[in-house]
Design a protein around this motif. Sequence first.
Motif, PDB file in Angstrom:
ATOM      1  N   ALA A 189       0.821  -1.216   0.000  1.00  0.00           N
ATOM      2  CA  ALA A 189       0.000   0.000   0.000  1.00  0.00           C
ATOM      3  C   ALA A 189       0.852   1.262   0.000  1.00  0.00           C
ATOM      4  CB  ALA A 189      -0.960   0.002   1.190  1.00  0.00           C
ATOM      5  N   ALA A 190       2.020   1.174  -0.661  1.00  0.00           N
ATOM      6  CA  ALA A 190       2.943   2.317  -0.808  1.00  0.00           C
ATOM      7  C   ALA A 190       3.499   2.786   0.531  1.00  0.00           C
ATOM      8  CB  ALA A 190       2.283   3.467  -1.552  1.00  0.00           C
ATOM      9  N   THR A 191       3.672   1.866   1.480  1.00  0.00           N
ATOM     10  CA  THR A 191       4.271   2.205   2.768  1.00  0.00           C
ATOM     11  C   THR A 191       5.785   2.320   2.630  1.00  0.00           C
ATOM     12  OG1 THR A 191       2.508   1.035   3.948  1.00  0.00           O
ATOM     13  CG2 THR A 191       4.533   1.483   5.175  1.00  0.00           C
ATOM     14  N   LEU A 192       6.350   3.397   3.165  1.00  0.00           N
ATOM     15  CA  LEU A 192       7.799   3.578   3.138  1.00  0.00           C
ATOM     16  C   LEU A 192       8.451   2.555   4.055  1.00  0.00           C
ATOM     17  CD1 LEU A 192       7.975   7.477   3.395  1.00  0.00           C
ATOM     18  CD2 LEU A 192       8.175   6.074   1.337  1.00  0.00           C
ATOM     19  N   SER A 193       9.318   1.734   3.492  1.00  0.00           N
ATOM     20  CA  SER A 193      10.029   0.713   4.264  1.00  0.00           C
ATOM     21  C   SER A 193      11.481   1.166   4.390  1.00  0.00           C
ATOM     22  CB  SER A 193       9.936  -0.638   3.562  1.00  0.00           C
ATOM     23  OG  SER A 193      10.531  -1.645   4.338  1.00  0.00           O
ATOM     24  N   PHE A 194      11.889   1.552   5.586  1.00  0.00           N
ATOM     25  CA  PHE A 194      13.176   2.215   5.773  1.00  0.00           C
ATOM     26  C   PHE A 194      14.368   1.264   5.789  1.00  0.00           C
ATOM     27  CE2 PHE A 194      10.110   5.312   7.237  1.00  0.00           C
ATOM     28  CZ  PHE A 194      10.538   6.435   6.553  1.00  0.00           C
ATOM     29  N   ASP A 195      14.131  -0.006   5.481  1.00  0.00           N
ATOM     30  CA  ASP A 195      15.260  -0.900   5.233  1.00  0.00           C
ATOM     31  C   ASP A 195      15.610  -0.921   3.741  1.00  0.00           C
ATOM     32  OD1 ASP A 195      12.957  -2.157   4.448  1.00  0.00           O
ATOM     33  OD2 ASP A 195      13.389  -4.066   5.395  1.00  0.00           O
ATOM     34  N   ARG A 196      14.872  -0.150   2.925  1.00  0.00           N
ATOM     35  CA  ARG A 196      15.136  -0.047   1.492  1.00  0.00           C
ATOM     36  C   ARG A 196      16.071   1.128   1.211  1.00  0.00           C
ATOM     37  NH1 ARG A 196      14.897  -4.308  -0.513  1.00  0.00           N
ATOM     38  NH2 ARG A 196      14.785  -3.340  -2.579  1.00  0.00           N
ATOM     39  N   PRO A 197      16.774   1.127   0.071  1.00  0.00           N
ATOM     40  CA  PRO A 197      17.652   2.252  -0.275  1.00  0.00           C
ATOM     41  C   PRO A 197      16.881   3.564  -0.342  1.00  0.00           C
ATOM     42  CG  PRO A 197      18.105   0.365  -1.685  1.00  0.00           C
ATOM     43  CD  PRO A 197      16.876   0.026  -0.905  1.00  0.00           C
ATOM     44  N   ALA A 198      17.542   4.647   0.025  1.00  0.00           N
ATOM     45  CA  ALA A 198      16.900   5.961   0.056  1.00  0.00           C
ATOM     46  C   ALA A 198      16.355   6.353  -1.309  1.00  0.00           C
ATOM     47  CB  ALA A 198      17.899   7.004   0.556  1.00  0.00           C
ATOM     48  N   ALA A 199      17.077   6.025  -2.378  1.00  0.00           N
ATOM     49  CA  ALA A 199      16.637   6.393  -3.729  1.00  0.00           C
ATOM     50  C   ALA A 199      15.307   5.727  -4.082  1.00  0.00           C
ATOM     51  CB  ALA A 199      17.702   6.019  -4.753  1.00  0.00           C
ATOM     52  N   GLU A 200      15.074   4.520  -3.595  1.00  0.00           N
ATOM     53  CA  GLU A 200      13.802   3.834  -3.852  1.00  0.00           C
ATOM     54  C   GLU A 200      12.649   4.554  -3.162  1.00  0.00           C
ATOM     55  OE1 GLU A 200      13.553  -0.301  -3.116  1.00  0.00           O
ATOM     56  OE2 GLU A 200      15.366  -0.801  -4.255  1.00  0.00           O
ATOM     57  N   LEU A 201      12.885   5.012  -1.932  1.00  0.00           N
ATOM     58  CA  LEU A 201      11.839   5.721  -1.194  1.00  0.00           C
ATOM     59  C   LEU A 201      11.516   7.049  -1.874  1.00  0.00           C
ATOM     60  CD1 LEU A 201      12.982   5.109   2.503  1.00  0.00           C
ATOM     61  CD2 LEU A 201      11.569   3.672   1.026  1.00  0.00           C
ATOM     62  N   GLU A 202      12.568   7.734  -2.334  1.00  0.00           N
ATOM     63  CA  GLU A 202      12.350   9.005  -3.014  1.00  0.00           C
ATOM     64  C   GLU A 202      11.595   8.797  -4.325  1.00  0.00           C
ATOM     65  OE1 GLU A 202      14.306  12.504  -5.537  1.00  0.00           O
ATOM     66  OE2 GLU A 202      14.742  10.368  -5.700  1.00  0.00           O
ATOM     67  N   ALA A 203      11.939   7.735  -5.059  1.00  0.00           N
ATOM     68  CA  ALA A 203      11.248   7.436  -6.319  1.00  0.00           C
ATOM     69  C   ALA A 203       9.776   7.117  -6.070  1.00  0.00           C
ATOM     70  CB  ALA A 203      11.936   6.273  -7.025  1.00  0.00           C
ATOM     71  N   LEU A 204       9.484   6.420  -4.978  1.00  0.00           N
ATOM     72  CA  LEU A 204       8.095   6.092  -4.645  1.00  0.00           C
ATOM     73  C   LEU A 204       7.290   7.362  -4.426  1.00  0.00           C
ATOM     74  CD1 LEU A 204       5.901   4.008  -3.897  1.00  0.00           C
ATOM     75  CD2 LEU A 204       6.767   4.075  -1.549  1.00  0.00           C
ATOM     76  N   VAL A 205       7.846   8.318  -3.693  1.00  0.00           N
ATOM     77  CA  VAL A 205       7.129   9.568  -3.433  1.00  0.00           C
ATOM     78  C   VAL A 205       6.949  10.363  -4.723  1.00  0.00           C
ATOM     79  CG1 VAL A 205       7.205  11.762  -2.187  1.00  0.00           C
ATOM     80  CG2 VAL A 205       7.898   9.648  -1.033  1.00  0.00           C
ATOM     81  N   ARG A 206       7.986  10.421  -5.565  1.00  0.00           N
ATOM     82  CA  ARG A 206       7.871  11.149  -6.838  1.00  0.00           C
ATOM     83  C   ARG A 206       6.858  10.488  -7.771  1.00  0.00           C
ATOM     84  NH1 ARG A 206      11.800  10.746  -9.972  1.00  0.00           N
ATOM     85  NH2 ARG A 206      13.295   9.424  -8.853  1.00  0.00           N
ATOM     86  N   ALA A 207       6.856   9.166  -7.793  1.00  0.00           N
ATOM     87  CA  ALA A 207       5.949   8.436  -8.690  1.00  0.00           C
ATOM     88  C   ALA A 207       4.489   8.617  -8.312  1.00  0.00           C
ATOM     89  CB  ALA A 207       6.302   6.953  -8.683  1.00  0.00           C
ATOM     90  N   LEU A 208       4.229   8.982  -7.061  1.00  0.00           N
ATOM     91  CA  LEU A 208       2.854   9.143  -6.587  1.00  0.00           C
ATOM     92  C   LEU A 208       2.518  10.606  -6.319  1.00  0.00           C
ATOM     93  CD1 LEU A 208       2.730   6.073  -4.166  1.00  0.00           C
ATOM     94  CD2 LEU A 208       1.964   6.215  -6.539  1.00  0.00           C
TER      95      LEU A 208
END
Length: 412
Positions: free
Chosen positions: A202-221
């Motif tokens: 459900a697009a939850t930020l998982s902080f064990d993932r690379p920072a770039a992936e989290l940033e891409a998720l926010v930009r993509a949505l």
Amino acid sequence: MSTMPARKIASLLMGDESLLVQCAEALRARGHTIAAFVTQAESIRQWAKPLGIQVHAPGEDLEKRLSGTRYDWFFGIANLRAVPQPVWQAAAKGAALFHDGPLPKHAGFNGPSWAILSGETQYGVTWHAPAGNDDTGDILAQRLFDIDSGETALTLNTKCFEAGIETFAELLRGIEDGTLKRRPQNLSARSHHARHDCPVAAATLSFDRPAAELEALVRALDFGLAYANPLFLPKLRTTDGVFGVTSLAVQDKAVHWDARGTVLAVDGTGAVIAAGDRPVKVMRLVRACGTEVPVSAVLRVGTHLPLLTKAQSARLTAAAAELVRHEDFFASRLAAPQPIELSEVEAAPDASRPQILSLACKLPDGFAGDERAAAIAAYLTRATGQETFDLAYSDDGLAVLASELSGYVAPV
């Protein structure tokens, strides 16, 4: 010397977005006629009205309503509905559909968001021939362009809009001078996104993932404030609830692996949180209702945000895939609820905290949950004389789901 085409065409246009109007204006500027529009957009209906252009709503009897309309070309423009085959086949000379993606890649829905999530560096738009309802028809015109760093769903959709207008002009010139060429798609390179496909967990930020992936998720949505988000808001899961994230930036400093999910700093501009390789800064949070909440009111330095387990992530993904199919229905109902008017019962003050109470229904054995709800509704109708109203409803299954996915699923 006139630049107007020797061959005039009549067109049927179907779609609900402003790109349809832009293409209609291009047709009229070149001396062509518009036989009719098929749309549900009131703005397009109002644009067409002073021009005397027929407007039809989509529907099962569309073919019948268009039976007396003659058109050379059918254009599906920013149209998310299935086009009845007899409608586009009735075009005397051809049909073209606009897709905001570089076919054969990113067929289906929400391609710009999926391209950003996938780390793509190039995107594009395509005009293609109809082939059922699966975007596999021959390519008639296409434009590719780079995805810039920092691109969001909003900015990439804007590029698609501009490229859509430019490529429609190319398509139109090919139709006018008889040089339009078709080329088949390389379907071995095809990727497809269904209407209800959504990001994992459900697009939850998982902080064990690379920072770039989290940033891409926010930009993509990030669809901006003027456009509806057809997917999800990115979410921050805390011990105090779940919040939407609308702004996030990657920080330069590296982090130790065991710090992941720890809040490192909080100030008036946001909170720095350790992610898989580098920290990220969360700069804006919203509640489920959309109201902004100060980051400092939610996060404290040293707080360790709970990381999703694989099982929790899978459960969220599965639940979201099921629930999102009903989102449009409930959004429309919740936008204008009709309360039951009970005598001698006053509305609670705005500042009061709502409570959900269970009601034991003393009905004969064998009544199912929906039958109990129907019985209550029937009683309220007789008691008040009010025939139309909304009731909050819950059952054991929803109660368990709301408890298991607290903050994600409403208990009613």
